[in-house]
Design a protein around this motif. Structure first.
Motif, PDB file in Angstrom:
ATOM      1  N   ASP A   1       0.838  -1.198   0.000  1.00 46.77           N
ATOM      2  CA  ASP A   1       0.000   0.000   0.000  1.00 46.77           C
ATOM      3  C   ASP A   1       0.878   1.256   0.000  1.00 46.77           C
ATOM      4  O   ASP A   1       1.817   1.365   0.801  1.00 46.77           O
ATOM      5  CB  ASP A   1      -0.893  -0.011   1.241  1.00 46.77           C
ATOM      6  CG  ASP A   1      -1.761   1.232   1.317  1.00 46.77           C
ATOM      7  OD1 ASP A   1      -2.738   1.311   0.555  1.00 46.77           O
ATOM      8  OD2 ASP A   1      -1.440   2.128   2.125  1.00 46.77           O
ATOM      9  N   PRO A   2       0.606   2.226  -0.897  1.00 51.91           N
ATOM     10  CA  PRO A   2       1.442   3.435  -0.980  1.00 51.91           C
ATOM     11  C   PRO A   2       1.561   4.203   0.334  1.00 51.91           C
ATOM     12  O   PRO A   2       2.635   4.706   0.674  1.00 51.91           O
ATOM     13  CB  PRO A   2       0.740   4.275  -2.051  1.00 51.91           C
ATOM     14  CG  PRO A   2       0.034   3.277  -2.900  1.00 51.91           C
ATOM     15  CD  PRO A   2      -0.415   2.211  -1.953  1.00 51.91           C
TER      16      PRO A   2
ATOM     17  N   ALA B   1       3.668   8.556  -4.980  1.00 51.84           N
ATOM     18  CA  ALA B   1       2.782   7.394  -5.063  1.00 51.84           C
ATOM     19  C   ALA B   1       1.606   7.531  -4.097  1.00 51.84           C
ATOM     20  O   ALA B   1       0.450   7.218  -4.439  1.00 51.84           O
ATOM     21  CB  ALA B   1       3.559   6.122  -4.767  1.00 51.84           C
ATOM     22  N   ALA B   2       1.867   8.011  -2.871  1.00 55.72           N
ATOM     23  CA  ALA B   2       0.790   8.190  -1.897  1.00 55.72           C
ATOM     24  C   ALA B   2      -0.184   9.277  -2.350  1.00 55.72           C
ATOM     25  O   ALA B   2      -1.404   9.160  -2.157  1.00 55.72           O
ATOM     26  CB  ALA B   2       1.379   8.537  -0.530  1.00 55.72           C
TER      27      ALA B   2
ATOM     28  N   ALA C   1      -2.398   7.906  -5.073  1.00 56.86           N
ATOM     29  CA  ALA C   1      -3.412   7.000  -4.520  1.00 56.86           C
ATOM     30  C   ALA C   1      -4.432   7.745  -3.663  1.00 56.86           C
ATOM     31  O   ALA C   1      -5.325   7.121  -3.079  1.00 56.86           O
ATOM     32  CB  ALA C   1      -2.721   5.922  -3.686  1.00 56.86           C
ATOM     33  N   GLU C   2      -4.297   9.086  -3.579  1.00 56.23           N
ATOM     34  CA  GLU C   2      -5.172   9.950  -2.785  1.00 56.23           C
ATOM     35  C   GLU C   2      -5.158   9.588  -1.302  1.00 56.23           C
ATOM     36  O   GLU C   2      -6.143   9.784  -0.579  1.00 56.23           O
ATOM     37  CB  GLU C   2      -6.609   9.912  -3.335  1.00 56.23           C
ATOM     38  CG  GLU C   2      -6.711  10.404  -4.772  1.00 56.23           C
ATOM     39  CD  GLU C   2      -8.145  10.441  -5.274  1.00 56.23           C
ATOM     40  OE1 GLU C   2      -9.033   9.921  -4.577  1.00 56.23           O
ATOM     41  OE2 GLU C   2      -8.355  11.003  -6.365  1.00 56.23           O
ATOM     42  N   ALA C   3      -4.007   9.064  -0.855  1.00 49.80           N
ATOM     43  CA  ALA C   3      -3.845   8.759   0.565  1.00 49.80           C
ATOM     44  C   ALA C   3      -3.405   9.990   1.345  1.00 49.80           C
ATOM     45  O   ALA C   3      -3.581  10.060   2.563  1.00 49.80           O
ATOM     46  CB  ALA C   3      -2.822   7.636   0.742  1.00 49.80           C
TER      47      ALA C   3
END
Length: 249
Positions: free
Chosen positions: A105-106, A164-165, A168-170
């Motif tokens: 997971d990012p 990357a995060a 991923a809209e994290a």
């Protein structure tokens, strides 16, 4: 009648090109080997002393080479120490990347990398971590731009993870480079505090708390258990064994 031009040079035989090529490759390999031996020797001295108070003669002696040879490859002590720092940063980035290899997971990868960076000083012998921290501060006074370029491996990794995060809209950030800069700056400050002594005047927080505080600024509101889970899955090197003190009479 036009004057004759210069006679064309005889083409070199193929064996000549092969011989020259092998000679240059051999000379390059010897230079890299000798320079690497000097870098390793300087690294040993930094880690052994916890500082950089040794001389270039000490480095040459440790490497089993002459002072003249050292100056063939490095123009000054600072030039040599910069090479030491560059190699340390390459290894540091590799260790951090390995630590998050089991995470997909990012957001977990970003948080895991930051937790690993916060934990690594405690997993390094005290003299070594303190010596390397002092080395970075000294080199930054000499040429901060060169130090910045030397830190490219870890800066690039962190930028990759932030990007990357964000994709991923994290996390939420209008500028991934600015976010990576802030995270790396805070990580460096935390590392200095844990290795060189707490000069802040406030009790330090646990690594996961520091990372959680930083990432909340980017819109990531994870629970304490979530950070504990990420930290528990990191592939970090084993902590160094403490030396046993000699028994006293």
């Amino acid at each position: 009648m036009p004057a004759p031009g210069p006679a064309p040079e005889d083409p070199a035989a193929d064996w000549e090109r092969r011989v020259v090529g092998r000679s240059l490759r051999a000379a390059r390999a010897r230079s890299i080997d000798r320079a690497a031996a000097l870098i390793r020797a300087a690294t040993v001295l930094v880690e052994r002393s916890g500082a950089d108070t040794f001389t270039v003669q000490d480095v040459a002696d440790e490497a089993g080479q002459s002072l003249r040879t050292l100056y063939q490859y490095f123009e000054s002590k600072d030039d040599l120490l910069l090479a030491v720092f560059e190699e340390v940063m390459i290894t540091y980035a590799r260790v951090v990347r390995t630590s998050i290899a089991g995470l997909d997971d990012p957001m977990e990868r970003l948080a895991g990398a930051l937790i690993a960076m916060a934990r690594l000083p405690a997993l390094t012998p005290t003299d070594a971590s303190g010596g390397l921290a002092r080395l970075r501060l000294r080199l930054a006074q000499v040429d901060p731009d060169l130090v910045g370029r030397a830190r490219a491996p870890i800066a690039s990794l962190l930028l990759e993870l932030v990007t990357a995060a964000d994709a991923a809209e994290a996390i939420e950030t209008p500028d991934v480079e600015a976010a990576a800069y802030v995270l790396l700056t805070l990580s460096s400050a935390s590392t200095n505090t844990s290795t060189l002594g707490n000069d802040v005047g406030v009790a330090p927080s646990a690594p996961a708390q520091v990372v959680g505080f930083c990432l909340r600024g980017l819109g990531a509101d994870m629970t304490t258990d979530w950070y504990a889970s990420v930290g528990g899955r990191l592939r970090l090197p084993a902590a160094p064994r403490r030396r046993k003190r000699a028994a006293t009479a």
